[in-house]
Motif scaffolding. Sequence first.
Motif, PDB file in Angstrom:
ATOM      1  N   SER A   1      20.729  57.250  38.008  1.00 19.98           N
ATOM      2  CA  SER A   1      20.552  58.500  38.288  1.00 19.98           C
ATOM      3  C   SER A   1      21.635  59.557  37.585  1.00 19.98           C
ATOM      4  N   VAL A   2      22.612  59.158  37.188  1.00 17.77           N
ATOM      5  CA  VAL A   2      23.771  59.980  36.720  1.00 17.77           C
ATOM      6  C   VAL A   2      23.440  60.024  35.231  1.00 17.77           C
ATOM      7  N   GLY A   3      22.625  59.087  34.475  1.00 18.66           N
ATOM      8  CA  GLY A   3      22.375  58.869  33.243  1.00 18.66           C
ATOM      9  C   GLY A   3      23.530  58.299  32.514  1.00 18.66           C
ATOM     10  N   GLN A   4      24.210  57.234  33.157  1.00 17.45           N
ATOM     11  CA  GLN A   4      25.053  56.510  32.189  1.00 17.45           C
ATOM     12  C   GLN A   4      24.336  55.527  31.182  1.00 17.45           C
ATOM     13  N   PRO A   5      24.825  55.672  30.210  1.00 17.71           N
ATOM     14  CA  PRO A   5      24.245  54.729  28.989  1.00 17.71           C
ATOM     15  C   PRO A   5      24.505  53.157  29.154  1.00 17.71           C
ATOM     16  N   TYR A   6      23.188  52.636  28.894  1.00 23.09           N
ATOM     17  CA  TYR A   6      23.381  51.064  28.723  1.00 23.09           C
ATOM     18  C   TYR A   6      24.736  50.623  27.994  1.00 23.09           C
ATOM     19  N   ASN A   7      25.112  49.357  28.105  1.00 21.00           N
ATOM     20  CA  ASN A   7      26.287  48.675  27.521  1.00 21.00           C
ATOM     21  C   ASN A   7      27.607  49.418  27.930  1.00 21.00           C
ATOM     22  N   THR A   8      27.738  50.362  28.753  1.00 23.51           N
ATOM     23  CA  THR A   8      28.997  50.658  29.428  1.00 23.51           C
ATOM     24  C   THR A   8      29.138  50.065  30.673  1.00 23.51           C
ATOM     25  N   PRO A   9      30.486  50.073  31.095  1.00 23.78           N
ATOM     26  CA  PRO A   9      30.682  49.111  32.385  1.00 23.78           C
ATOM     27  C   PRO A   9      30.481  49.678  33.639  1.00 23.78           C
ATOM     28  N   ILE A  10      30.219  49.242  34.484  1.00 25.29           N
ATOM     29  CA  ILE A  10      30.243  49.685  35.936  1.00 25.29           C
ATOM     30  C   ILE A  10      31.488  48.901  36.608  1.00 25.29           C
ATOM     31  N   TYR A  11      32.507  49.467  36.919  1.00 19.83           N
ATOM     32  CA  TYR A  11      33.651  48.459  37.426  1.00 19.83           C
ATOM     33  C   TYR A  11      33.245  48.561  39.058  1.00 19.83           C
ATOM     34  N   PHE A  12      33.291  47.296  39.717  1.00 23.18           N
ATOM     35  CA  PHE A  12      33.168  46.962  41.193  1.00 23.18           C
ATOM     36  C   PHE A  12      34.809  46.822  41.770  1.00 23.18           C
ATOM     37  N   ALA A  13      35.007  47.567  42.992  1.00 23.50           N
ATOM     38  CA  ALA A  13      36.136  47.731  43.428  1.00 23.50           C
ATOM     39  C   ALA A  13      36.592  46.766  44.345  1.00 23.50           C
ATOM     40  N   VAL A  14      37.620  46.296  44.327  1.00 21.22           N
ATOM     41  CA  VAL A  14      38.546  45.221  45.417  1.00 21.22           C
ATOM     42  C   VAL A  14      39.539  45.982  45.646  1.00 21.22           C
ATOM     43  N   ASP A  15      39.612  46.701  46.744  1.00 23.28           N
ATOM     44  CA  ASP A  15      40.307  47.699  47.118  1.00 23.28           C
ATOM     45  C   ASP A  15      41.205  47.262  48.349  1.00 23.28           C
ATOM     46  N   PHE A  16      41.949  46.041  48.351  1.00 24.93           N
ATOM     47  CA  PHE A  16      42.633  45.656  49.332  1.00 24.93           C
ATOM     48  C   PHE A  16      43.587  44.460  48.555  1.00 24.93           C
ATOM     49  N   GLU A  17      44.729  43.993  49.191  1.00 24.23           N
ATOM     50  CA  GLU A  17      45.672  43.188  48.838  1.00 24.23           C
ATOM     51  C   GLU A  17      45.133  41.881  48.714  1.00 24.23           C
ATOM     52  N   ALA A  18      44.355  41.392  48.016  1.00 24.02           N
ATOM     53  CA  ALA A  18      43.438  39.850  47.696  1.00 24.02           C
ATOM     54  C   ALA A  18      44.655  39.135  46.999  1.00 24.02           C
TER      55      ALA A  18
ATOM     56  N   LYS B   1      27.415  46.642  31.293  1.00 23.37           N
ATOM     57  CA  LYS B   1      28.523  45.782  31.400  1.00 23.37           C
ATOM     58  C   LYS B   1      29.151  45.769  32.821  1.00 23.37           C
ATOM     59  N   VAL B   2      29.587  44.456  33.097  1.00 25.54           N
ATOM     60  CA  VAL B   2      30.445  44.453  34.580  1.00 25.54           C
ATOM     61  C   VAL B   2      31.942  44.395  34.302  1.00 25.54           C
ATOM     62  N   GLY B   3      32.449  45.410  35.222  1.00 30.25           N
ATOM     63  CA  GLY B   3      33.963  45.532  35.245  1.00 30.25           C
ATOM     64  C   GLY B   3      34.335  45.126  36.393  1.00 30.25           C
ATOM     65  N   CYS B   4      35.788  44.946  36.672  1.00 29.15           N
ATOM     66  CA  CYS B   4      36.564  44.575  37.850  1.00 29.15           C
ATOM     67  C   CYS B   4      37.493  45.507  37.865  1.00 29.15           C
ATOM     68  N   TYR B   5      37.628  46.163  39.098  1.00 25.06           N
ATOM     69  CA  TYR B   5      38.851  46.895  39.634  1.00 25.06           C
ATOM     70  C   TYR B   5      39.729  46.171  40.822  1.00 25.06           C
ATOM     71  N   GLY B   6      40.709  46.207  40.600  1.00 24.61           N
ATOM     72  CA  GLY B   6      41.771  45.759  41.504  1.00 24.61           C
ATOM     73  C   GLY B   6      43.021  45.224  40.903  1.00 24.61           C
ATOM     74  N   SER B   7      43.805  44.677  41.860  1.00 22.24           N
ATOM     75  CA  SER B   7      45.376  44.392  41.590  1.00 22.24           C
ATOM     76  C   SER B   7      45.310  43.400  40.272  1.00 22.24           C
ATOM     77  N   TYR B   8      46.614  43.281  40.086  1.00 22.30           N
ATOM     78  CA  TYR B   8      46.904  42.357  39.027  1.00 22.30           C
ATOM     79  C   TYR B   8      46.316  41.003  39.257  1.00 22.30           C
ATOM     80  N   TYR B   9      46.569  40.411  40.637  1.00 26.61           N
ATOM     81  CA  TYR B   9      46.005  39.175  41.008  1.00 26.61           C
ATOM     82  C   TYR B   9      44.465  39.032  40.819  1.00 26.61           C
ATOM     83  N   VAL B  10      43.774  40.062  41.083  1.00 26.21           N
ATOM     84  CA  VAL B  10      42.437  40.048  41.265  1.00 26.21           C
ATOM     85  C   VAL B  10      41.714  40.033  39.775  1.00 26.21           C
ATOM     86  N   VAL B  11      42.347  41.031  39.171  1.00 25.37           N
ATOM     87  CA  VAL B  11      41.718  41.338  37.727  1.00 25.37           C
ATOM     88  C   VAL B  11      41.959  39.881  37.065  1.00 25.37           C
TER      89      VAL B  11
END
Length: 185
Positions: free
Chosen positions: A63-80, A112-122
Motif C-alpha cells: 500500500s505504501v509502494g515499497q519496492p521488492y527486494n527491500t527489507p521489512i524488519y519485524f520488531a522484537v520489542d522486549f528484553e528477550a 527481504k526479511v529483517g529483524c529488529y531487536g536487542s543484540y541478543y535477538v539479532v
Amino acid sequence: MRKSKEEEQAWQKELITREEAKLISKAGLYIVEVYQNGGRDKGEFTYASGKQACESAIEQAESVGQPYNTPIYFAVDFEADSKSELEAVKDYFRGVKSAMEKYERMNGDAFKVGCYGSYYVVKHIDDEVPGVSHFWQCKAWSKGKDYKYRDLYQYDIDKDLELDNGNTILVDFNESDDSAGGFQV
C-alpha cells in the motif's frame, strides 16, 4: 524510524501512508519499514503469529509502494534473552520466512526479511534462521554489546523532524553502514 504498527486503537496513526512516504522521500530521506503488532511479550511470538504478521506487513508494504527486494524488519520489542524467549522469537521468524517464501512463489518477487531487536535477538536470529538478511539492533536491552553484522543501530528515539511542508513527524535516530535497505517512493 517510522513503524508499521497495529497496536491498540492508536495503530492507524502510526501506519505510514503512500502520501507520507512521498513527502519523506521528497525531503531526501529513506524509509526503512518496521512491522510491529505488539511484540512486547514472549507469548506473542509463535510460528502462526509470524506468518500472520508477515501477511499483514506485505499488505502494508504494497500500500505504501515499497519496492521488492527491500527489507521489512519485524520488531522484537522486549528484553528477550532467556533460552525460551529466544526460541519463541526463532519460531516467529520461521513463520515470517514461511509466509514470505509463499508470497514469492505466488508473485515471482518478494521483500527481504529483517529483524529488529536487542543484540541478543539479532544475533540469535542471524545464527538460527537462514534467510533473514537484515539486522537492526536497538540500544535497549543490548547491555552495551554491539552486533558486528548489524545493518542499523538505533541510538535515540521519538525525536521531532520538520518536513519541507511544515509538518513535523516523530523519528528515531539510527546509524547505518548503508546496507539497511532504505527506500524512496
